[in-house]
Design a protein around this motif. Structure first.
Motif, mmCIF file in Angstrom:
data_model
loop_
_atom_site.group_PDB
_atom_site.id
_atom_site.type_symbol
_atom_site.label_atom_id
_atom_site.label_comp_id
_atom_site.label_asym_id
_atom_site.label_seq_id
_atom_site.Cartn_x
_atom_site.Cartn_y
_atom_site.Cartn_z
ATOM 1 N N GLY A 138 0.770 -1.250 0.000
ATOM 2 C CA GLY A 138 0.000 0.000 0.000
ATOM 3 C C GLY A 138 0.795 1.291 0.000
ATOM 4 N N LYS A 139 2.052 1.242 -0.465
ATOM 5 C CA LYS A 139 2.864 2.461 -0.514
ATOM 6 C C LYS A 139 2.224 3.548 -1.353
ATOM 7 C CE LYS A 139 6.198 0.400 -2.407
ATOM 8 N NZ LYS A 139 5.805 -0.969 -2.252
ATOM 9 N N SER A 140 1.868 3.179 -2.595
ATOM 10 C CA SER A 140 1.382 4.205 -3.520
ATOM 11 C C SER A 140 0.043 4.756 -3.050
ATOM 12 C CB SER A 140 1.267 3.633 -4.933
ATOM 13 O OG SER A 140 2.511 3.082 -5.303
ATOM 14 N N THR A 141 -0.787 3.913 -2.423
ATOM 15 C CA THR A 141 -2.071 4.389 -1.904
ATOM 16 C C THR A 141 -1.837 5.363 -0.747
ATOM 17 O OG1 THR A 141 -2.961 2.239 -2.493
ATOM 18 C CG2 THR A 141 -4.343 3.615 -1.102
ATOM 19 N N GLN A 143 -2.944 5.716 -7.140
ATOM 20 C CA GLN A 143 -1.510 5.607 -7.445
ATOM 21 C C GLN A 143 -1.059 6.739 -8.368
ATOM 22 O OE1 GLN A 143 -3.412 2.593 -7.833
ATOM 23 N NE2 GLN A 143 -2.725 1.462 -6.062
ATOM 24 N N THR A 167 4.676 -0.332 -8.851
ATOM 25 C CA THR A 167 5.614 0.771 -9.030
ATOM 26 C C THR A 167 6.938 0.169 -9.499
ATOM 27 O OG1 THR A 167 4.553 1.831 -7.155
ATOM 28 C CG2 THR A 167 6.650 2.754 -7.853
ATOM 29 N N ASN A 206 -0.677 -0.978 7.707
ATOM 30 C CA ASN A 206 -1.724 -0.502 6.776
ATOM 31 C C ASN A 206 -2.811 -1.569 6.600
ATOM 32 O OD1 ASN A 206 -2.989 1.131 4.843
ATOM 33 N ND2 ASN A 206 -1.831 0.194 3.160
ATOM 34 N N LYS A 207 -3.935 -1.147 6.044
ATOM 35 C CA LYS A 207 -5.068 -2.030 5.715
ATOM 36 C C LYS A 207 -5.760 -2.554 6.976
ATOM 37 C CE LYS A 207 -2.917 -3.509 1.364
ATOM 38 N NZ LYS A 207 -2.865 -4.483 0.308
ATOM 39 N N ASP A 264 -8.517 -1.854 7.883
ATOM 40 C CA ASP A 264 -9.946 -2.026 7.577
ATOM 41 C C ASP A 264 -10.277 -3.446 7.127
ATOM 42 O OD1 ASP A 264 -10.103 -1.597 4.202
ATOM 43 O OD2 ASP A 264 -8.310 -0.996 5.224
ATOM 44 N N ALA A 313 -4.841 3.180 4.483
ATOM 45 C CA ALA A 313 -4.524 4.164 3.442
ATOM 46 C C ALA A 313 -5.705 4.297 2.493
ATOM 47 C CB ALA A 313 -3.278 3.732 2.687
ATOM 48 N N LYS A 314 -6.410 3.203 2.298
ATOM 49 C CA LYS A 314 -7.527 3.221 1.360
ATOM 50 C C LYS A 314 -8.629 4.161 1.853
ATOM 51 C CE LYS A 314 -10.461 -0.004 -1.095
ATOM 52 N NZ LYS A 314 -10.772 -1.431 -1.203
HETATM 53 P P1 GTP Z 1 3.948 -1.670 -5.414
HETATM 54 O O1 GTP Z 1 4.265 -0.269 -5.723
HETATM 55 O O2 GTP Z 1 3.655 -2.456 -6.602
HETATM 56 O O3 GTP Z 1 4.972 -2.300 -4.573
HETATM 57 O O4 GTP Z 1 2.569 -1.654 -4.529
HETATM 58 P P2 GTP Z 1 2.192 -0.638 -3.405
HETATM 59 O O5 GTP Z 1 2.845 -1.035 -2.132
HETATM 60 O O6 GTP Z 1 2.409 0.750 -3.862
HETATM 61 O O7 GTP Z 1 0.653 -0.930 -3.201
HETATM 62 P P3 GTP Z 1 -0.588 -0.100 -3.747
HETATM 63 O O8 GTP Z 1 -0.674 1.224 -3.086
HETATM 64 O O9 GTP Z 1 -0.531 -0.145 -5.223
HETATM 65 O O10 GTP Z 1 -1.758 -0.987 -3.159
HETATM 66 C C1 GTP Z 1 -1.912 -2.352 -3.462
HETATM 67 C C2 GTP Z 1 -3.359 -2.755 -3.311
HETATM 68 O O11 GTP Z 1 -3.773 -2.666 -1.940
HETATM 69 C C3 GTP Z 1 -4.322 -1.868 -4.098
HETATM 70 O O12 GTP Z 1 -5.318 -2.677 -4.637
HETATM 71 C C4 GTP Z 1 -4.892 -0.939 -3.023
HETATM 72 O O13 GTP Z 1 -6.190 -0.492 -3.341
HETATM 73 C C5 GTP Z 1 -4.916 -1.849 -1.809
HETATM 74 N N1 GTP Z 1 -4.824 -1.077 -0.556
HETATM 75 C C6 GTP Z 1 -3.920 -0.118 -0.234
HETATM 76 N N2 GTP Z 1 -4.162 0.362 1.003
HETATM 77 C C7 GTP Z 1 -5.248 -0.292 1.488
HETATM 78 C C8 GTP Z 1 -5.989 -0.235 2.707
HETATM 79 O O14 GTP Z 1 -5.732 0.533 3.621
HETATM 80 N N3 GTP Z 1 -7.042 -1.092 2.828
HETATM 81 C C9 GTP Z 1 -7.391 -1.963 1.852
HETATM 82 N N4 GTP Z 1 -8.441 -2.745 2.060
HETATM 83 N N5 GTP Z 1 -6.731 -2.040 0.685
HETATM 84 C C10 GTP Z 1 -5.670 -1.220 0.487
#
Ligand code: GTP
Length: 556
Positions: free
Chosen positions: A18-21, A41, A55, A132-133, A135, A164-165
């Motif tokens: 969930g970094k990008s979120t 993202q 990413t 994170n997450k 929820d 983050a979502k």
């Molecule tokens: P990379 O850059 O590929 O390493 O991924 P990332 O760490 O940036 O993850 P990204 O933010 O793309 O999120 C990955 C997935 O997790 C996406 O489908 C988001 O919608 C979901 N996500 C992120 N944060 C949350 C959260 O707080 N809750 C839930 N339920 N889903 C989340």
């Protein structure tokens, strides 16, 4: 901006945690982007990132934030999570004083969580754990807190629990960035010292260098020198990334931003270079360890007339991805091309896709191989090595961290996929280079009627030689046209034949369908056959069309 109000930090995590979120929410909360439902993202700008949902490229954004009456400048670098792109992470950290280590509340600590923590720890950065997450229905933040305490020795009360979502508790993350990450240690009164930590190529403006200023100030119009090339340039533009480029009058020590200085040639902009003011030389910054490619593949233009275009596309893309190594190479079958080194298979695929999407290039990529060192010896006494277990640590009751020593070529192609499917997606994987090991490798030749096909010589493990040799013979059989005589396709180790396929003889009579008379049609067919022959390569008496090589050499 006073230095004490600046914070430079990265977000690091395992893939999909969930970094990008989180970056989206931080951009919204600080008013850097408008809050809409469509912010997904935002910092993943490349087409390949959007299509794959990952990413691959670190991105910088400058955020302004008011806290207790003071305005802060927060420079955020979003980094990739996949093991193949960890070089991006390590470079980004050189411009930071702290990291947000994001961990999924459901999955807990994974392979890249550990790898990224140690990158930050070794760089002596402050680490803020963010769970994170929360929820998610199966989220278990307390379990993850305990894992973090056990594996990283960070007290569990330092963890920030967020979604983050949904945006839950994201303000506490900003608060922690301000309170727990120190401002950069810099000297604005000293002469300019700027680190080039990334760069991109813009068709119209030339090289855009991402810089972190350790000392001094840089303004538009300044004359600067590259410590690496000793060339002097005039600064045309400086600015911050907000997250798009926004010109400013100056950049001060402690800031992260971009700089354009008329560098037209990609070799002029070295990542890791130090820039200083003309006639005010400084001690260059340490720069970066160069990336160590693990997987090598040949890259060729589909048509040789495209060679120069492809060359320039590869040069520009490697400027944006300095972990790719490029050496000229040529193949009798595929013509002039390059041998490229990548950090992993996903990295190779992404590079190929970026070439196609961002530079409109279409290429032939050959099956990847890993580097070997050959030692000439009279005996082959050394036993083949398999994976050797090095260590095992229980992270908690449900998770165990295993360390193994593997031959690289065993993990490069499909290991990750097999691991994921065997563990139903639960296992995660990260690797680092452990150096060369001795192994029983053999050189395998492919023969056509007894003549070696140079293009297809490979190095394989003794135990795998038979199956790989058989597969190549079968693929070649399917793609070789029948000829006037029988063709024996053989795989051989030294003089020993280990696999064989046969293409039966066939007389291809192009005139068979011209019953007598029509001379023009006859000439046309003969001409077409002659043209076809130009695309053939003769190995002994066997004619091999270029297509056949492509089918055998290509990855898919
Ligand atoms: P990379 O850059 O590929 O390493 O991924 P990332 O760490 O940036 O993850 P990204 O933010 O793309 O999120 C990955 C997935 O997790 C996406 O489908 C988001 O919608 C979901 N996500 C992120 N944060 C949350 C959260 O707080 N809750 C839930 N339920 N889903 C989340």
């Amino acid at each position: 901006f006073p230095v004490e109000n600046i914070r430079n930090f990265s977000i690091v995590a395992h893939v999909d945690h969930g970094k990008s979120t989180l970056a989206d929410r931080l951009l919204e909360l600080t008013g850097t982007i408008d809050k809409t439902k469509n912010n997904k993202q935002v910092l993943d700008k490349l087409q390949v990132e959007r299509e794959r949902g990952i990413t691959v490229k670190a991105q910088t954004a400058s955020l302004f934030h008011n806290c207790e009456g003071k305005q802060y400048l927060l420079n955020l670098i979003d980094t990739p999570g996949h093991v193949d792109f960890s070089y991006e992470v390590s470079r980004s950290l050189s411009a930071c004083q702290g990291v947000l280590l994001v961990v999924d509340a459901n999955e807990g600590i994974q392979a890249q969580t550990v790898a990224n923590f140690f990158l930050a720890f070794e760089a002596q950065l402050s680490v803020i754990p963010v769970i994170n997450k929360i929820d998610l229905k199966n989220a278990d933040p307390e379990r993850v807190e305990n894992q973090i305490e056990k594996v990283f020795d960070i007290p569990s009360d330092e963890c920030i629990k967020i979604s983050a979502k949904l945006g839950t508790n994201v303000e506490s993350v900003l608060q922690a960035v301000i309170e727990r990450i120190p401002p950069p240690k810099v000297h604005r009164k000293n002469p300019l010292r700027a680190l080039v930590f990334d760069s991109t190529f813009d068709q119209y403006r030339g090289v855009i260098a991402n810089v972190a200023l350790f000392d001094g100030v840089v303004s538009k119009g300044d004359k600067i020198v590259s410590a690496h090339t000793q060339k002097t340039y005039e600064v045309n533009e400086v600015g911050v990334l907000n997250p798009n480029e926004q010109p400013t009058h100056k950049l001060y020590a402690g800031q992260v931003g971009y700089l354009i200085a008329g560098m037209k040639n990609v070799t002029e902009a070295q990542i890791g270079d130090t820039l200083y003011l003309h006639k005010q030389p400084v001690e260059p910054l340490p720069g970066f360890k160069s990336a160590k490619p693990m997987v090598f593949a040949g890259m060729y233009p589909i048509d040789q007339s495209e060679y120069n275009n492809l060359k320039s596309a590869i040069e520009k893309l490697t400027l944006n991805d300095s972990s790719v190594t490029v050496h000229r190479d040529s193949s009798l079958a595929l013509g002039a091309g390059w041998r490229l080194g990548f950090l992993g298979l996903l990295h190779m695929e992404v590079f190929n896709q970026r070439l196609e999407q961002e530079y409109n290039a279409s290429v032939i990529l050959t099956t990847p191989t890993v580097p070997y060192k050959a030692v000439l010896s009279s005996s082959k006494l050394i036993k083949a090595r398999r994976a050797v277990q090095k260590n095992m640590i229980f992270i908690d009751q449900n998770r165990v961290m295993l360390k193994y020593l593997f031959p690289l070529n065993e993990i490069v192609v499909d290991f990750y996929d097999s691991l994921k499917s065997l563990s139903s997606g639960y296992a995660s994987f990260d690797y680092e280079d452990a150096g060369y090991q001795t192994a029983e490798l053999v050189k395998m030749d492919i023969l056509l009627n007894g003549n070696t096909v140079e293009e297809l010589v490979t190095v394989v493990h003794k135990d795998k030689a038979h199956s790989i040799g058989k597969a190549i013979c079968e693929r070649l059989k399917d793609s070789l046209p029948r000829q006037l005589f029988e063709i024996a396709i053989q795989a051989a180790i030294g003089s020993k034949i280990i696999a064989r396929e046969t293409v039966k003889a066939y007389r291809k009579n192009v005139l068979a369908k011209c019953y007598g008379g029509d001379i023009t049609r006859k000439m046309k067919l003969l001409k077409r056959q002659a043209e076809g022959k130009k695309k053939l390569r003769k190995i002994g008496n066997v004619e091999v069309p270029k297509d056949a090589f492509i089918k055998v050499l290509k990855t898919q």
